[in-house]
Write an enzyme that holds these catalytic residues in place. Structure first.
Site, short mmCIF file in Angstrom:
data_model
loop_
_atom_site.label_atom_id
_atom_site.label_comp_id
_atom_site.label_asym_id
_atom_site.label_seq_id
_atom_site.Cartn_x
_atom_site.Cartn_y
_atom_site.Cartn_z
N HIS A 16 -10.38 -86.59 91.48
CA HIS A 16 -9.94 -87.85 91.91
C HIS A 16 -10.14 -87.85 93.75
CE1 HIS A 16 -6.86 -88.90 88.66
NE2 HIS A 16 -8.21 -88.58 87.89
N GLU A 72 -8.04 -88.20 95.95
CA GLU A 72 -6.89 -87.49 96.61
C GLU A 72 -7.35 -85.94 96.41
OE1 GLU A 72 -4.57 -90.95 94.50
OE2 GLU A 72 -6.60 -89.72 94.14
N CYS A 76 -1.80 -90.73 90.86
CA CYS A 76 -1.18 -90.32 89.38
C CYS A 76 -0.28 -88.85 89.62
CB CYS A 76 -2.57 -90.30 88.75
SG CYS A 76 -3.42 -88.65 89.10
N CYS A 106 -2.48 -86.09 91.22
CA CYS A 106 -2.42 -85.96 92.73
C CYS A 106 -1.21 -86.23 93.35
CB CYS A 106 -3.38 -87.34 92.93
SG CYS A 106 -4.96 -87.38 92.39
#
Length: 152
Positions: A54, A56, A84, A87
């Protein structure tokens, strides 16, 4: 006139557009320390074949490499979509001080939309959080991406 938060979110949107161009879910993130962008990333799950890739997570790794330590105290993250659970966990664990996000995520957002993992006192480290920065721009890029995907 843009605020500093909008300026930084526009930088995160540049990263989201890169993801869009790679046919990745268009989420972008940057990390700022002392008014300097020290990390930039966008989703790369498909390209890297990695569920943890992701924006992040990739930005956190880049910032830690830049600083030379795992603690990102005094750093702010700007991300185009509410993080999410994975993260948010990484944001807490890396000791990021401030989190700013654009679009709320009613399906997986963990900063208040589905659950609030950043609620003060819940964990050993508290992160200041503000959502809704350039929310329409951040939401539109995601909507357009998924509209295109459904049309194919």
């Amino acid at each position: 006139m843009n605020t500093i938060h909008e300026d930084y979110m526009n930088e995160a949107l540049i990263e989201a557009r890169k993801a869009y161009g790679l046919d990745e879910v268009p989420v972008g993130a940057i990390i700022v320390k002392n008014d300097v962008i020290i990390a930039r990333a966008h989703n790369m799950k498909e390209m890297l074949k990695d569920a943890t890739a992701h924006a992040e997570m990739l930005a956190i790794k880049e910032a830690q490499n830049y600083i030379g330590a795992w603690r990102l105290s005094g750093c702010s993250m700007y991300v185009t979509l509410e993080p999410c659970p994975m993260c948010v966990g990484a944001i807490i664990s890396s000791r990021i001080t401030d989190l700013y996000f654009g679009a709320f995520d009613p399906k997986a957002g963990c900063c208040g939309s589905v659950v609030d993992l950043l609620k003060k006192g819940l964990f050993n480290h508290s992160v200041s959080v503000m959502g809704g920065i350039l929310e329409k721009d951040c939401s539109d890029i995601l909507s357009n991406y998924f509209k295109e995907k459904r049309a194919k």
